[in-house]
Enzyme design. Sequence first.
Site, PDB file in Angstrom:
ATOM      1  N   SER A   1     -11.135  -7.438   6.310  1.00 51.19           N
ATOM      2  CA  SER A   1     -11.748  -6.313   7.621  1.00 51.19           C
ATOM      3  C   SER A   1     -12.720  -6.741   7.640  1.00 51.19           C
ATOM      4  O   SER A   1     -12.712  -6.943   9.924  1.00 51.19           O
ATOM      5  CB  SER A   1     -11.874  -5.292   7.124  1.00 51.19           C
ATOM      6  OG  SER A   1     -12.318  -5.053   6.052  1.00 51.19           O
TER       7      SER A   1
ATOM      8  N   LYS B   1       0.658  -1.312  -0.303  1.00 48.52           N
ATOM      9  CA  LYS B   1       0.178  -0.195  -0.167  1.00 48.52           C
ATOM     10  C   LYS B   1       0.777   1.114  -0.249  1.00 48.52           C
ATOM     11  O   LYS B   1       0.423   1.875  -0.902  1.00 48.52           O
ATOM     12  CB  LYS B   1      -0.865   0.203   1.288  1.00 48.52           C
ATOM     13  CG  LYS B   1      -1.796  -1.322   0.947  1.00 48.52           C
ATOM     14  CD  LYS B   1      -2.942  -1.136  -0.303  1.00 48.52           C
ATOM     15  CE  LYS B   1      -3.619  -0.284  -0.164  1.00 48.52           C
ATOM     16  NZ  LYS B   1      -4.265   0.125  -1.319  1.00 48.52           N
TER      17      LYS B   1
END
Length: 219
Positions: free
Chosen positions: A205, A167
């Site tokens: 998540s 990321k």
Amino acid sequence: MAEKRDEERVCVTGAGGYVASWVVKLLLSKGFIVHGTVRDPCDEKNSHMKKLEKASENLKLFKADLLELESLCAAIDGCTGVFHVASPVPSAKVANPEVELLEPAVMGTRNVLKACEKAKVKKVVVVSSVAAVNRNPNWPMDRPKDEECWSDPEFCRTNQDFYSLAKTLAESEALEHAKKSDLNIVTICPSMVIGPMLQSTLNASSLLLLKYLKGFFSY
Ligand SMILES: NC(=O)c1ccc[n+]([C@@H]2O[C@H](COP(=O)([O-])OP(=O)(O)OC[C@H]3O[C@@H](n4cnc5c(N)ncnc54)[C@H](OP(=O)(O)O)[C@@H]3O)[C@@H](O)[C@H]2O)c1
């Protein structure tokens, strides 16, 4: 969201994923024509998108992989805006981080931005992550983390935190690209996203939340 012109088209990469599905739903509800990229339009895991309100008229799915520039060009052609959401989000350690995480995140971002340039897209939103910000052991504890604060790639590598590394490198790629091109690129860094899922499969998540709720989380 700014006023839109009639027939305005917006592309969402990784449209079937957890976050992207909500972006698609919102865009459809605002009357946009949405070009959603998915790796396999026939896969049952993407079927929830066809059930979204206005999907039958205004959602067009494109088969595209982040590593295949031409497939992205086809999806982005004719769009004024792009939400680049797709990126691997593993829920467990991956065997080959270079291939499974870093390449799709970094080269994928580069390819999406190249396709945006070709299509003369007006605005690109690149979804980065707090993971690109907070793996920085040298940032003073008493200083709020802001645009100046980046995760330290060496720290990520040493700790085998390849998601954060991917990321971080992908967001840097996007911002470097912004300096060299006329594209209007913004990056956003969400922290953990939780809430209702539109898709039928469990994303990383949501799985983390489930683990907390079931009490078997360990880091
Ligand atoms: N959820 C969070 O808490 C959170 C927090 C901060 C940032 N983010 C960011 O938000 C974005 C979406 O995450 P998410 O939670 O929605 O995860 P997700 O449900 O796993 O979605 C990831 C999407 O990326 C696509 N993708 C992965 N590799 C690809 C490739 N090589 N080519 C094309 N598509 C590819 C996946 O497609 P397939 O279904 O085909 O695999 C999937 O649609 C990611 O950029 C993530 O880093 C998420």
